[in-house]
Structures are given as C-alpha cells and as structure tokens.
Design an enzyme around this catalytic site. Structure first.
Site, short mmCIF file in Angstrom:
data_model
loop_
_atom_site.label_atom_id
_atom_site.label_comp_id
_atom_site.label_asym_id
_atom_site.label_seq_id
_atom_site.Cartn_x
_atom_site.Cartn_y
_atom_site.Cartn_z
N PRO A 80 0.82 -1.23 0.00
CA PRO A 80 0.00 0.00 0.00
C PRO A 80 0.85 1.27 0.00
O PRO A 80 1.89 1.32 0.66
CB PRO A 80 -0.80 -0.09 1.31
CG PRO A 80 -0.56 -1.43 1.89
CD PRO A 80 0.64 -2.02 1.22
N GLY A 82 1.75 5.06 1.08
CA GLY A 82 1.58 5.79 2.34
C GLY A 82 1.58 4.87 3.55
O GLY A 82 1.10 5.24 4.62
N GLY A 84 4.27 3.61 5.06
CA GLY A 84 5.51 3.65 5.84
C GLY A 84 6.53 2.65 5.37
O GLY A 84 7.58 2.48 5.98
N GLY A 86 7.95 2.91 2.40
CA GLY A 86 8.81 3.55 1.40
C GLY A 86 8.26 3.54 -0.01
O GLY A 86 9.03 3.48 -0.98
N SER A 87 6.93 3.65 -0.15
CA SER A 87 6.36 3.60 -1.50
C SER A 87 6.78 4.81 -2.34
O SER A 87 7.05 4.67 -3.53
CB SER A 87 4.84 3.50 -1.45
OG SER A 87 4.30 4.58 -0.74
N SER A 88 6.87 5.99 -1.72
CA SER A 88 7.22 7.16 -2.54
C SER A 88 8.65 7.04 -3.05
O SER A 88 8.94 7.37 -4.21
CB SER A 88 6.99 8.47 -1.79
OG SER A 88 7.55 8.42 -0.52
N ALA A 89 9.56 6.55 -2.20
CA ALA A 89 10.95 6.39 -2.65
C ALA A 89 11.02 5.31 -3.73
O ALA A 89 11.68 5.49 -4.76
CB ALA A 89 11.84 5.99 -1.48
N ALA A 90 10.32 4.19 -3.51
CA ALA A 90 10.40 3.08 -4.47
C ALA A 90 9.83 3.48 -5.83
O ALA A 90 10.41 3.16 -6.88
CB ALA A 90 9.67 1.86 -3.92
N ASP A 131 15.53 6.52 2.53
CA ASP A 131 14.57 5.72 1.76
C ASP A 131 15.04 5.51 0.33
O ASP A 131 14.98 4.40 -0.22
CB ASP A 131 13.22 6.44 1.67
CG ASP A 131 12.42 6.33 2.95
OD1 ASP A 131 13.02 6.05 3.99
OD2 ASP A 131 11.19 6.53 2.88
O1 PMV Z 1 8.50 8.33 4.21
P1 PMV Z 1 8.70 7.31 5.28
O2 PMV Z 1 7.48 7.01 6.05
O3 PMV Z 1 9.42 6.10 4.79
O4 PMV Z 1 9.69 7.99 6.37
C1 PMV Z 1 10.98 8.37 6.03
C2 PMV Z 1 11.87 8.52 7.20
C3 PMV Z 1 11.97 9.91 7.81
O5 PMV Z 1 13.16 9.87 8.60
C4 PMV Z 1 10.79 10.21 8.72
C5 PMV Z 1 12.07 11.01 6.77
C6 PMV Z 1 13.35 10.98 5.95
O6 PMV Z 1 13.32 11.56 4.85
O7 PMV Z 1 14.36 10.44 6.41
#
Ligand code: PMV
Length: 310
Positions: A80, A82, A84, A86-90, A131
C-alpha cells in the site's frame, strides 16, 4: 519501452533523527514497485493525465530526468502507498531507472539515488536520503555522518550531509503491521523540526536516537538479536515522545511485544506501519490482525533497483 522495479523498505532504527544528520539503518524488503514507460501522444500516468498535484514524485522525476517527448507511464505496487514502507521512494527510484534505461543511459546506482533524493526533498520539503538510497542499493543501508566501512556515496543538502554505506545484515525475520492510516511524511518531518527548533529536550531525544542506532548496528553485527530488539522498543518510545507515533501504532507495538524481541513504528509514523523483530512471525501476524492491523511477513536484505526490461 522500459520497465524497472525497486523495493520498499523498513527502517530498523533512526528515522526522523536521520533528517538531522544522525545515523539510521534501513533494510530493503521483498515488496516492490514497478514502473513502465513508453512513448505516447500525451503525458499519462496509469491512464490519467500526469499532474504535479496528484503525482508529485513521478512528475518531478520526469521533469528532472526526461529530455524527450510525451510518455505513457504505468506503475504497479506490491504494497500500500503511504504505509511507511517507502512507496514514494520506491516509485521514484523505479521511475528514474526506467527513464534512464529509456534514454539509453546505463543505470548508475549513485546517480539514481542522488536524483531520487532531490525529488523526495522537493516534494516533501525536507528529507534524508535513507529511503531513496535503500530502495536503490537494496540489501541493508547505514546512513552515517562520517564515511566508514562499506561506504557507497555521499549526499549533501544545505548544511547537512550523509554518508551512505552498505550494511551486511544477517537474515532476520520481521513482521510489518500496517495501521491502515496513510500519513504523509512531510508534515511529520516538519513537526519534529519545529519541536527541535524550540526545545533542547527534543534535540536531546534526537541525539539519543542517534546513539541507540550506533549501538543497534553493533548488536546487529554481533548477531545479538535480543539486544537489537530491545533498542528498537526503546526507539519507539523516543519517537512517541517526539510526537510522531499514533495510538494505533502503539497498540500494534504492544500487541506484538509478547512474541517479539522488539517492536517499533517504522518510517514517518502518524499512522503507516510498525515492525516487529521476531522468531514467531505467525503469532505476531495474528496479534496484529486481532488489533485491526494488516500484517505483512517480509524478507529483508532484498536486491535494489533493477531494469526488468530495457
Ligand atoms: O516516508 P517514510 O514514512 O518512509 O519515512 C521516512 C523517514 C523519515 O526519517 C521520517 C524522513 C526521511 O526523509 O528520512
């Protein structure tokens, strides 16, 4: 046409503190996001018009890395958004790799990681490279303030800098518990920034998270799973004091602890997911389910970004 995929991640120790230059440890997991790009008459994402407001990560990736004409982009996610994990990074890393392959450039991990970090920073307002680096390199990543063993690349933004390292990690069994609440990262990072700007107490907690992460890496290298778990649980308490946990995360952590070495929220918090380090994944998964969460039994140390079709 080009297709690339990149893994999600869990942060084992150090989220939030890493934005302030403290160390953090993240592992790639076996849930991936895939991105396919091909020429088209207009810029499309999953069949709708690509827009900066609704698809900021892909929009910004295309703006940075695509010199050509309109593209039809399709993404598919094994977990899913959002959550946590790392979907936006992936999705950013997979998209940048697919674009790089489509322009006929080879895929340099360092370039993808640094472009993806710029995209996340732009969209979130503030970010660390954890991420995007773990999604690019895969396996295990240690972000530290100085270069050391396993050094991969250096990333700098304003006065902050991070040294990204490969971290060899034994096979560990984690369960992710998703709360079902999607909380965007940017406002949570901004909340911690405000807190730390105004109180030494918050700054001390951030430093303590950093120390605990250094100790956690030591325990990990010594294969001390018990010690690592205890540090994770302590980290959760500190993150809760910083105001980034959520009652549902606390509930899932509490429910997992009787069957785990340790448990904590992972990622930005405010909802999203928690992780438990355990030898009894089925029992933890059941405890998470009983409290209304969605469990994912994940494998860690998975490969990073890859071109699936060039
Ligand atoms: O975007 P998330 O939920 O994977 O969180 C990233 C980790 C944080 O330390 C909160 C933000 C960051 O950019 O390091």
């Amino acid at each position: 046409m080009a297709v690339a995929s990149a893994p999600g991640k869990i942060i084992v120790l150090g989220e939030h503190a890493v934005v302030f230059g403290q160390p953090a440890l993240a592992l790639a997991i076996n849930l991936r996001i895939s991105c396919r790009v091909r020429p088209s008459k207009g810029f499309l994402l999953n069949g709708t018009s690509l827009s900066e407001r609704t698809h900021p990560y892909i929009f910004s990736s295309v703006q940075r890395a695509w010199p050509g004409g309109p593209l039809d982009i399709e993404t598919s996610s094994g977990f899913p958004t959002g959550s946590g994990m790392g979907s936006s990074a992936a999705v950013t890393v997979a998209c940048l790799a697919a674009l790089s392959s489509a322009v006929g450039k080879g895929m340099e991990e360092k370039d993808i990681a640094s472009q993806a970090f710029e995209v996340e920073s732009q969209v979130q307002g503030r970010a660390s490279p954890i991420d995007t680096s773990v999604s690019t390199h895969g396996r295990g990543i240690l972000v530290a303030s100085k270069p050391g063993e396993g050094f991969l690349w250096h990333i700098q933004k304003d006065t902050r800098e991070w040294f990204v390292h490969h971290c060899e990690v034994p096979q560990l069994s984690f369960v992710v518990g998703y709360t079902g609440i999607n909380a965007p990262t940017g406002p949570l990072v901004a909340k911690v920034k405000r807190y730390s700007d105004h109180t030494t107490f918050a700054r001390d907690i951030i430093k303590e998270i950093g120390q605990l992460t250094v100790e956690g890496v030591r325990r990990l290298r010594a294969n001390d799973v018990q010690g690592l778990g205890e540090l994770m649980t302590r980290d959760h308490k500190l993150l809760a004091i910083l105001g980034v946990s959520h009652p549902r995360l606390d509930k899932l952590v509490q429910a997992s602890l009787p069957y785990s070495y340790g448990a904590k929220m992972t990622g930005a918090g405010g909802g999203g997911s928690m992780i438990a380090l355990t030898d009894s994944p089925e029992k933890v998964a059941q405890a998470i389910r009983m409290k209304g969460g969605t469990p994912f039994l994940v494998r860690t140390g998975e490969p990073g970004v890859r071109i699936d079709q060039g």
